[in-house]
Write an enzyme that holds these catalytic residues in place. Sequence first.
Site, mmCIF file in Angstrom:
data_model
loop_
_atom_site.group_PDB
_atom_site.id
_atom_site.type_symbol
_atom_site.label_atom_id
_atom_site.label_comp_id
_atom_site.label_asym_id
_atom_site.label_seq_id
_atom_site.Cartn_x
_atom_site.Cartn_y
_atom_site.Cartn_z
ATOM 1 N N CYS A 81 0.838 -1.199 0.000
ATOM 2 C CA CYS A 81 0.000 0.000 0.000
ATOM 3 C C CYS A 81 0.879 1.257 0.000
ATOM 4 O O CYS A 81 1.543 1.547 -0.983
ATOM 5 C CB CYS A 81 -0.977 -0.025 1.169
ATOM 6 S SG CYS A 81 -2.331 1.159 0.982
ATOM 7 N N HIS A 176 -3.662 -5.074 0.494
ATOM 8 C CA HIS A 176 -3.137 -5.513 1.794
ATOM 9 C C HIS A 176 -3.153 -7.037 1.886
ATOM 10 O O HIS A 176 -4.179 -7.624 2.245
ATOM 11 C CB HIS A 176 -3.965 -4.914 2.936
ATOM 12 C CG HIS A 176 -3.717 -3.464 3.167
ATOM 13 N ND1 HIS A 176 -2.726 -3.004 4.007
ATOM 14 C CD2 HIS A 176 -4.310 -2.363 2.638
ATOM 15 C CE1 HIS A 176 -2.728 -1.676 4.009
ATOM 16 N NE2 HIS A 176 -3.672 -1.263 3.185
ATOM 17 N N GLU A 178 -1.819 -8.791 4.142
ATOM 18 C CA GLU A 178 -1.769 -9.225 5.539
ATOM 19 C C GLU A 178 -3.143 -9.439 6.151
ATOM 20 O O GLU A 178 -3.267 -10.133 7.166
ATOM 21 C CB GLU A 178 -0.970 -8.222 6.384
ATOM 22 C CG GLU A 178 -1.617 -6.874 6.613
ATOM 23 C CD GLU A 178 -1.348 -5.855 5.518
ATOM 24 O OE1 GLU A 178 -1.383 -4.653 5.817
ATOM 25 O OE2 GLU A 178 -1.110 -6.258 4.357
#
Length: 539
Positions: A81, A176, A178
């Site tokens: 990001c 993202h 994660e």
Amino acid sequence: MHDKILILDFGSQVTQLIARRVREAHVYCEIHPNDVSDAFVREFAPKAVILSGSHASTYEDHQLRAPQAVWDLGVPVLGICYGMQTMAVQLGGKVEWSDHREFGYAEMRAHGHTRLLDGIDDFKTAEGHGMLKVWMSHGDKVAELPPGFTLMASTPSCPIAGMADEARGYYAVQFHPEVTHTVKGRQIIERFVLQIAGAKPDWIMKNHIEEAVAKIREQVGDEEVILGLSGGVDSSVAAALIHRAIGDQLTCVFVDHGLLRLNEGKMVLDMFEGRLHAKVVHVDASEQFLGHLAGVTDPEQKRKIIGREFVEVFQAEAQKLSKAKWLAQGTIYPDVVESGGTKTKKATTIKSHHNVGGLPETLGLKLLEPLRDLFKDEVRELGVALGLPPEMVYRHPFPGPGLGVRILGEVKREYAELLRRADAIFIEELRGTTATAQDAAAGLCGEADVGKSWYDLTSQAFAVFLPVKSVGVMGDGRTYDYVTSLRAVQTTDFMTAHWAHLPYALLGRASNRIINEVRGINRVVYDISGKPPATIEWE
């Protein structure tokens, strides 16, 4: 010596999730602020660097940059990001404000068969293009690739959603990976860490015991340690680990504030005094705590009183142990993050945690936090490896103030007695009921969950005492008794949560048992609020 991944934090609220995904790949990592010195980066000697997201804008905030040493080390770098945007700017690309800001779910097309994304997709288009279901959260976009980079991914509103310079091992994604919303996110991070960076997957809790024991012995020497034992997972594992390291140099102080779960005190004492042969001082301070809570209804005030009284009781016991030089706490990594106390100091404070900050400095003790850099799942693994029973290690989280924040409004001994019995029945029913094929067919659980207990299929479950009365009928008589609410949620990170779709038969049994076995409660309700908008705990 473990291979290490350096995560540079630019202020994202989910930076700790990056670290968690790396640790899940059994690779050690640490989070540090983006503005560490070049010398620090070189001394850290990472196998790879990951640049986190941020709430900031790349072209407005020129202070949020990665140290030059990151680009000079010659190791792989992954930008996420904002991390992608600063990589682009620092290496000669261009970032600009996006007319189409993306926040939420997106379908992204992979390009070019890069090492990072090759063979990883959620579905293919009719033309055979690999597509990924990802989570976006950005207002800026990379408008021009830096020299040497090629396009790696795109979405309709973000033409450059990923870029790569494979010769240098630089990769960046606008989404993202994660967060759990990105379906193949864990696979992408594992690909980067294990295959591209070549890090050894040797961060394993069973092997970590030896290192942790050696570190505790080196820190403490022949000095004595005291630890506040709550019965929760974190303090229990910390106590077991420290006891493994220094034996009788550790004294555990178990304070019963009158707000524990049913039979919790006995379980803790049986485990630590009976099985581990640890020194435990048991203090029954329930009268003191309940006395100071009388008439108090505000949740934050209740938390403060319970925290203050615990400090007072613990301090009195600590002064009796005059040889103690260390105070041990079961602080774990998410505690530090939630209190805005990470090494980066960049995360916004979410709430005050009862462990972080610890007891007053007037104790004059040095702080020992052997679990400070571990995530909850790692702490549980460590506990099992240390020989603690799984039913203790895999218990659901329990708040520091105990039942004090599960009794709405004023806390009374009568309310606590009713609640702990209702809560015990609910937990007993969850533990004793396994998911069936019919549950899976009804969409209550996955097929792989069949045969597991509903306790294990929920992340946190408990009863809440409501200080209101309702009319009921039992036998031939009218009743006017209290109401309890049952709460069960499912979550991967406790930052968001869904209410658990429990089988009606299970809820019915729990309700019937509570009403019949707990005299004083005549109505049971089930909380179907998610987080957000509600929090998991009621107070």
